[in-house]
Write a protein that holds these residues in place. Sequence first.
Motif, PDB file in Angstrom:
ATOM      1  N   ARG A 263       0.837  -1.171   0.144  1.00 39.39           N
ATOM      2  CA  ARG A 263      -0.094   0.188   0.078  1.00 39.39           C
ATOM      3  C   ARG A 263       0.868   1.377   0.018  1.00 39.39           C
ATOM      4  O   ARG A 263       1.991   1.107   0.464  1.00 39.39           O
ATOM      5  N   SER A 302      -8.247   1.664  -4.330  1.00 37.45           N
ATOM      6  CA  SER A 302      -8.587   1.604  -2.973  1.00 37.45           C
ATOM      7  C   SER A 302      -7.806   0.441  -1.971  1.00 37.45           C
ATOM      8  O   SER A 302      -7.467   0.720  -1.082  1.00 37.45           O
ATOM      9  N   ALA A 303      -7.843  -0.594  -2.705  1.00 34.22           N
ATOM     10  CA  ALA A 303      -6.979  -1.712  -1.946  1.00 34.22           C
ATOM     11  C   ALA A 303      -5.419  -1.469  -1.975  1.00 34.22           C
ATOM     12  O   ALA A 303      -4.837  -2.101  -1.114  1.00 34.22           O
ATOM     13  N   HIS A 304      -4.840  -0.584  -2.434  1.00 31.55           N
ATOM     14  CA  HIS A 304      -3.445  -0.369  -2.341  1.00 31.55           C
ATOM     15  C   HIS A 304      -3.068   1.067  -1.958  1.00 31.55           C
ATOM     16  O   HIS A 304      -1.985   1.651  -1.852  1.00 31.55           O
ATOM     17  N   LEU A 305      -4.289   1.761  -1.218  1.00 33.62           N
ATOM     18  CA  LEU A 305      -4.063   2.909  -0.460  1.00 33.62           C
ATOM     19  C   LEU A 305      -3.965   3.060   0.802  1.00 33.62           C
ATOM     20  O   LEU A 305      -4.748   2.192   1.545  1.00 33.62           O
ATOM     21  N   ARG A 306      -3.260   3.697   1.561  1.00 35.46           N
ATOM     22  CA  ARG A 306      -3.088   3.706   2.988  1.00 35.46           C
ATOM     23  C   ARG A 306      -4.305   4.530   3.392  1.00 35.46           C
ATOM     24  O   ARG A 306      -4.607   5.525   2.673  1.00 35.46           O
TER      25      ARG A 306
END
Length: 379
Positions: A263, A302-306
């Motif tokens: 992320r 979305s799945a790779h954002l902090r």
Amino acid sequence: MSTIHWTEGHTHQSARWHSENGARPPRRVVVADDRTKADDAHRQACAGTALLWQGDFHNARQLLRAMGRRIDRALPRPNASPRSDSFQLHRRAGGHRARVLGRLLVLLDDDYALASRRAPDVRQACIGAYGPPKGPMVVSLRELLGVIGAHQWRLKGVEVPALGARVHPHYGVFAPVRGEYVDLVAHAPLPPVIRHSPAAGTAFDLGTGTGVLAAVLARRGLNRVVATDSNPRALACARENAHRLALADRIDVTGPCLFPEARADLVVCNPPWIPARPAGPIEQGVYDADGAMLRGFLAGLSAHLRPGGEGWLILSDLAEHLGLRTRGHLLAAIDAAHLRVVDKIDTKPRHPRSRDTADPLHAARRAETTSLWRLIPVV
């Protein structure tokens, strides 16, 4: 391995065939030289016959230009409306031109040397494009000229004002000649989560190409930038540029993939902006038939954002002006990915084609805007 065959005098000859665009080996090959007339060459090439050049190299280039003029005179002109029918006609005409001109061939020796009189030394250029030689090989003269030009770009580099340095593109890797998208990434406000402490921030540059955007982000102070690409040539190119710019300790080049397994606070993606089929690997930086990279970026963001992170989508609206995609389709795709637009920063193109009134697509290029869309997940 594909092979082409031809006859010199009464001797049967053959050699390995190579085409970066995946063109099939020609079924009929005749020998051409300084005595070959442009009208005859054009007629035979239009009929599907390839011409293997065995004369003076400069004369071969002149013949190629003369054949191009004959093709251009015979091609229908797209109408002035910047719609999809004009674009498709433009693409078909360009494809026909490339196929016909691609039938003027040259033979490279087992070390990539050209035996033609006054031929340049193309060995290093060919090694950079094709890898180590594997015996005699036939390629189109048009492709070889592209290889030579790309080698000069690789040696000299492309000046990037946002970096205050040059980036050196490899053959088959989209060069950062359109500086407007680089400037957007150089000046857009960083996400609040890293704005006051960029040295603690992590960014992803998806589809990095030459690595220019990864370098811009690193120069903006981000501690770690992960650059990905699906093209092995691009991965090698990005690594080399990171070393040239003394940023290799902060830029991690990985792939082939779109997203890395992690992320980030910022994910940047500059996907191909035209939803049309590329004619070959060289065009994959501009054309993507079904918008796979754009859709993949939106779906996986979305799945790779902090928490507190942003995605930056850099996209030209040229496809909209050509009638190939609507703004509604793009907004619907963003909404379907459960993302929200928090800002959009626009810039106009500065490249020469936007001012070329002779370009059949000039109206669309003149109206084009390149935007940086700041996206966050819908909570």
